[in-house]
Design an enzyme around this catalytic site. Structure first.
Site, PDB file in Angstrom:
ATOM      1  N   GLY A  12      61.706  43.843  42.806  1.00 44.46           N
ATOM      2  CA  GLY A  12      62.545  43.808  41.610  1.00 44.46           C
ATOM      3  C   GLY A  12      61.750  43.616  40.334  1.00 44.46           C
ATOM      4  CE  LYS A  37      56.126  38.712  47.903  1.00 41.41           C
ATOM      5  NZ  LYS A  37      54.954  38.629  48.801  1.00 41.41           N
ATOM      6  CB  SER A  43      58.695  40.805  39.425  1.00 40.81           C
ATOM      7  OG  SER A  43      59.917  40.749  40.114  1.00 40.81           O
ATOM      8  CB  VAL A  46      56.571  38.093  34.461  1.00 43.83           C
ATOM      9  CG1 VAL A  46      55.650  37.165  35.246  1.00 43.83           C
ATOM     10  CG2 VAL A  46      57.328  37.320  33.395  1.00 43.83           C
ATOM     11  CD  GLU A  49      47.465  37.906  29.572  1.00 47.42           C
ATOM     12  OE1 GLU A  49      46.682  37.864  28.612  1.00 47.42           O
ATOM     13  OE2 GLU A  49      47.298  37.246  30.617  1.00 47.42           O
ATOM     14  CG  PHE A 116      44.540  48.384  25.350  1.00 46.70           C
ATOM     15  CD1 PHE A 116      45.104  47.403  24.562  1.00 46.70           C
ATOM     16  CD2 PHE A 116      44.415  48.159  26.715  1.00 46.70           C
ATOM     17  CE1 PHE A 116      45.537  46.202  25.123  1.00 46.70           C
ATOM     18  CE2 PHE A 116      44.843  46.955  27.285  1.00 46.70           C
ATOM     19  CZ  PHE A 116      45.401  45.991  26.489  1.00 46.70           C
ATOM     20  CG  ASP A 211      54.589  41.716  50.692  1.00 41.68           C
ATOM     21  OD1 ASP A 211      53.445  41.286  50.935  1.00 41.68           O
ATOM     22  OD2 ASP A 211      55.500  41.008  50.250  1.00 41.68           O
ATOM     23  CD  GLN A 230      41.356  48.110  36.173  1.00 42.69           C
ATOM     24  OE1 GLN A 230      42.468  47.714  35.849  1.00 42.69           O
ATOM     25  NE2 GLN A 230      40.829  49.222  35.697  1.00 42.69           N
ATOM     26  CG  HIS A 232      40.824  42.571  33.181  1.00 42.47           C
ATOM     27  ND1 HIS A 232      40.150  41.879  32.204  1.00 42.47           N
ATOM     28  CD2 HIS A 232      41.835  43.224  32.556  1.00 42.47           C
ATOM     29  CE1 HIS A 232      40.732  42.122  31.035  1.00 42.47           C
ATOM     30  NE2 HIS A 232      41.755  42.923  31.221  1.00 42.47           N
ATOM     31  CG  LEU A 242      44.307  39.477  32.012  1.00 46.55           C
ATOM     32  CD1 LEU A 242      43.076  40.172  32.545  1.00 46.55           C
ATOM     33  CD2 LEU A 242      45.494  40.421  32.032  1.00 46.55           C
ATOM     34  CD  GLU A 245      41.130  46.884  28.196  1.00 47.64           C
ATOM     35  OE1 GLU A 245      40.874  46.585  29.379  1.00 47.64           O
ATOM     36  OE2 GLU A 245      41.455  48.023  27.840  1.00 47.64           O
ATOM     37  NE  ARG A 285      41.645  46.683  31.793  1.00 48.68           N
ATOM     38  CZ  ARG A 285      42.953  46.493  31.956  1.00 48.68           C
ATOM     39  NH1 ARG A 285      43.495  46.676  33.145  1.00 48.68           N
ATOM     40  NH2 ARG A 285      43.714  46.109  30.941  1.00 48.68           N
ATOM     41  CG  HIS A 353      43.684  43.213  36.332  1.00 49.62           C
ATOM     42  ND1 HIS A 353      44.534  42.161  36.071  1.00 49.62           N
ATOM     43  CD2 HIS A 353      44.050  44.194  35.465  1.00 49.62           C
ATOM     44  CE1 HIS A 353      45.368  42.496  35.081  1.00 49.62           C
ATOM     45  NE2 HIS A 353      45.107  43.727  34.714  1.00 49.62           N
ATOM     46  CE1 TYR A 354      48.131  48.572  38.382  1.00 53.65           C
ATOM     47  CE2 TYR A 354      46.495  50.166  39.113  1.00 53.65           C
ATOM     48  CZ  TYR A 354      47.796  49.860  38.757  1.00 53.65           C
ATOM     49  OH  TYR A 354      48.758  50.837  38.801  1.00 53.65           O
ATOM     50  NE  ARG A 388      46.095  49.562  35.793  1.00 55.79           N
ATOM     51  CZ  ARG A 388      46.204  48.706  34.760  1.00 55.79           C
ATOM     52  NH1 ARG A 388      46.514  49.134  33.555  1.00 55.79           N
ATOM     53  NH2 ARG A 388      45.977  47.421  34.949  1.00 55.79           N
ATOM     54  CG  LEU A 389      41.898  54.624  30.718  1.00 56.23           C
ATOM     55  CD1 LEU A 389      42.090  55.483  29.464  1.00 56.23           C
ATOM     56  CD2 LEU A 389      40.495  54.016  30.716  1.00 56.23           C
TER      57      LEU A 389
END
Lengths: 582, 246
Positions: A12, A37, A43, A46, A49, A116, A211, A230, A232, A242, A245, A285, A353-354, A388-389
């Site tokens: 969600g 969950k 989630s 949130v 940044e 960015f 999951d 990734q 960061h 974090l 950036e 990154r 990070h990702y 990823r950028l």
């Protein structure tokens, strides 16, 4: 079967909520449910940044956003997907604006944008430095308007039910009661986010245990490009929190122990007082995190109780800019490091990070498994390629959340209502219930703790599959994971109660994470080149002859992995050299 | 500094216990450790059966609100050293039914969210071509009330909610105001019934505990007071103007 919906969305966060709204808008007759969950506003979206990229200014163009994304991804992105992404991102972002997202503004009332990393134009929308928080709450609050969207808050999905090559539903546990239910559906959309928790030091929340990736893999859907993790470049030591950036985009500098802007030594440009696009601190990154490791090897980083760090210097930006553009950076530094970036240097180091990789989908969010869709970080379309950028992930979850919702709605509407014979599905569900009740919740204590195996897995991943990898380091990592896999059935579950049993959930998450960890390492071992975030000390060059291709990892019937290499889709941008700072 | 600190943690497993008890655990007292790190140490090393919610551990997801030495706190942003030499007492948030250990039932709040219609309401049918213009000053009008992370500390601190569970409560009212004050919104009349009802703003006696407890400086008490003025003006208008002044 206990509950029935046309479409079930697992997760969600931003992608899941956007998908749910898309389903209702596409076809209000469909019954759609979100199973998560955590409560949706908890989630991990949130925590994002810095911002969300979408072309909005006259001097910018879709082609430039596409080129930045493709070169940033070291040419592993599917370019048809990138073209769709950059085209739809502005429309999605405007919808968010219309839904009430409190974007930061220009004096004339237009949405403001900021620079960015890796972006040649200024195109990153932002809500101060709490962009993900505002985006998630706006989506969640807007979703409340649609009474058609049913929610299963704090339910944990343990299995996808598949028969005859088609997804038919899920089995899930309600945390508050411990009851185990079968929820059938004509289509399932996975929106469960990433898997940072397979590593020890990560910006990811506790819930990011991969999951959806593992559920899909177990159900027979392949994962794509899992070796691309990734880091960061700027996480706070110890917590891994974090530092966005945006701090560098607003003009922050990275300094080594001598106060020297060391990125100039790594082919990232020459230092200027102010921020320069696609240069120095605004490089991508992967390159910045790799530069940190080289700097550390030269002995020019700073030693702390929580490892080597460099310094992020924001002091010259002044209190006013920091308070208006980077209030959360200041808040986090004050709360967690007891330092004030207005007058102190901020210690930072690279942090997981990702996931660029994930459940393989086409441009509509569909996986090769009929009825199964995925969107957001859990998925790999791929628009992110090998790196990823920054500020592409939020628009990605909007664009592809909406696309997956529409595609799933169309698929579900075309399926007959009775769905034929359910006996096989119900038998699967019964087997899963038995596994959960008898084998897990009823398990005797006395063995190893969940945390023991989890900690060893995380250490193995950092040592073997971190920023730089080699055949040797990954072989050791794979052996360690194999050993942990063998120990997993002996793990203790001391909590045999039904009400909010978080030890049971942690044990289930550990099993899922081990599957994900193995897929990362296996894919990484087979890719004998260096590209983007996947850097091999034994294969330091990019190899377009062998590896201008995605790693597609399937689970064979006996549980062993099998990897294929479908080619990358190239439309208008042939592979080239990644140039930053010149 | 001592090397460890005692955490007294509330335990309650409804399957097996009639009422909550307190259990003590010794955890390392480290400079950087939040209360949440102490709880994670207990769960990982000492007692796997302890249950609590947590996720982002950076003060933004709102999961880990608990009562620490009697006060509602985000446990990821509250540090053990501030309670040295201890013991430090960790209990579930007050004013909510306890589900298990440190986990409370917030279903009541989740239901109230929809009551205040926390979404942009427009009277014009067509969607605009681009963005609604909104100046930085207009953004500033509601921005503070948009910072709520739904952590429930304000409900836990609110004596009115403790007495009357039907009270809409601080976060829900602040959220209604977040939309009422947004220059893009035209739905304040739609939210008025819920806010002006007997369970709305008038229940609040302006104790202000909610704003004291709020970890994000949302100032729900200020939102409530400001709405009382709006509601009073609207009520007055409804007497003076033939069509209710809406």
């Amino acid at each position: 079967m206990t509950y029935t919906h046309d479409i079930v969305i697992v997760g969600g966060g931003g992608a899941g909520l956007r998908a749910a709204i898309a389903v209702v808008e596409a076809n209000p007759q469909l019954s759609v449910a979100i199973i998560s969950k955590v409560y949706p506003m908890r989630s991990h979206t949130v925590s994002a940044e810095g911002g969300a990229a979408a072309v909005i200014r006259a001097e910018d163009s879709l082609d430039e956003h596409a080129y930045d994304t493709i070169s940033g991804g070291d040419w592993l992105c599917d370019q048809d997907a990138v073209e769709a992404f950059v085209d739809e991102a502005p429309k999605e972002m405007l919808r968010l604006e219309n839904w009430g997202c409190p974007w930061s503004r220009e004096p004339d009332g237009r949405v403001a944008v900021r620079p960015f990393g890796g972006m040649k134009r200024i195109r990153t929308w932002f809500a101060a430095d709490k962009t993900g928080f505002h985006l998630l709450h706006t989506l969640f609050q807007t979703s409340l308007k649609y009474e058609e969207i049913a929610r299963y808050d704090e339910w944990f999905v343990t299995k996808l039910l598949v028969e005859d090559g088609r997804v038919r539903g899920v089995v899930a546990i309600e945390l508050s009661s411990g009851r185990i239910e079968t929820i059938t559906a004509k289509a399932v959309i996975l929106c469960t986010g990433g898997c940072g928790r397979v590593f020890p030091f990560t910006t990811n929340a506790n819930i990011k245990t991969g999951d959806g990736m593992a559920l899909a893999y177990r159900a027979g859907a392949p994962l794509k490009d899992m070796e691309f993790v990734q880091y960061h470049p700027t996480g706070l030591p110890f917590t891994g929190i974090l530092i966005t950036e945006a701090a560098r985009a607003e003009g922050g500098w990275l300094l080594n122990k001598d106060g020297y802007r060391y990125l100039q030594d790594y082919d990232l440009g020459t230092p200027q007082p102010g921020p320069v696009l696609r240069s120095m601190e605004l490089g991508p990154r992967d390159r910045l995190s790799q530069a940190f490791v080289k700097e550390m090897e030269k002995g020019r980083t700073i030693d702390t109780p929580y490892g080597q760090v460099v310094h992020l210097d924001l002091r010259h930006l002044g209190a006013k800019l920091i308070n208006t553009k980077l209030p959360m950076v200041r808040e986090l530094c004050l709360d967690y490091e007891k330092i004030d970036p207005v007058k102190d240097l901020v210690p930072v180091r690279p942090v997981v990070h990702y996931m660029m990789g994930g459940v393989s989908t086409d441009i509509h969010g569909a996986t090769p498994l009929d009825g199964l869709y995925a969107a957001g970080e859990v998925a790999c379309v791929s628009i992110n390629g090998a790196n990823r950028l920054g500020s592409n992930s939020l628009p990605e979850l909007l664009v592809f959340g909406a696309r997956a919702g529409r595609a799933a709605a169309e698929f579900a509407a075309a399926q007959p209502d009775d769905g034929g014979d359910w006996s096989g599905i119900l038998t699967q569900a019964e087997d899963e219930r038995r596994r959960l009740e008898r084998d897990l919740r009823g398990r005797e204590g006395g063995g190893e703790r969940v945390s023991t195996i989890r900690t060893e897995m995380q250490a193995a991943m950092e040592q073997g599959a971190g920023i730089y990898r080699s055949a040797d380091s990954m072989a050791k990592c794979a052996d360690a994971l194999q050993e942990l896999r063998e120990r997993l059935p002996g793990v203790s579950i001391d909590d045999h109660t039904t009400t909010f049993n978080t030890e049971l959930i942690a044990a289930l998450e550990l099993g899922l994470m081990l599957d994900v960890a193995e897929s990362i390492v296996h894919s990484a071992r087979l890719r004998e080149e260096s590209r983007g975030a996947h850097q091999r000390t034994d294969f330091p060059e990019r190899d377009d002859v062998r590896y201008l291709a995605h790693s597609l990892i399937h689970r064979s019937a006996d549980g062993s992995p099998r990897v294929e290499y479908p080619p990358v889709t190239i439309t208008r941008w042939p592979p080239g050299v990644r140039v930053y700072g010149r | 500094m001592a090397r460890s600190i005692t955490m007294q943690v509330a335990r309650y497993r409804p399957d097996r216990e009639a009422e909550p008890t307190m259990q003590s655990y010794d955890v390392p007292l480290r400079k950087d450790w939040a209360i949440l790190d102490g709880l994670n140490h207990i769960k990982d090393e000492l007692d796997g059966t302890l249950s609590y919610r947590w996720s982002c551990r950076m003060g933004i997801c709102g999961s880990c609100g608990m009562t620490v030495n009697g006060e509602p706190k985000l446990t990821c942003a509250t540090f053990l050293t501030d309670y040295a030499p201890g013991p430090v007492r960790v209990e579930p948030l007050r004013n909510f039914p306890v589900v298990r250990d440190l986990v409370v039932d917030i279903g009541d709040f989740m239901a109230k969210l929809s009551v205040v219609q926390p979404w942009i309401i427009r009277k014009d049918e067509e969607t605009p071509d681009g963005e609604y213009l909104q100046t930085p000053a207009e953004l500033e009008d509601y921005k503070q009330f948009s910072m709520c992370i739904n952590c429930m500390l304000c409900y836990s601190a609110c004596p009115i909610y403790g007495l009357n569970e039907h009270f809409l409560g601080p976060a829900a009212i602040a959220l209604a105001q977040r939309y009422n004050l947004d220059s893009r919104d035209q739905g304040s009349a739609d939210r008025m019934d819920a806010l002006s009802a007997s369970t709305g703003v008038w229940d609040c006696t302006y104790v202000g505990e909610c704003s004291t407890a709020c970890p994000k400086n949302v100032d729900p008490a200020g939102a409530i007071q400001r709405y009382k003025l709006t509601a009073a003006t609207e009520t007055l208008k409804s007497f003076l103007m033939p069509r209710g002044g809406r």
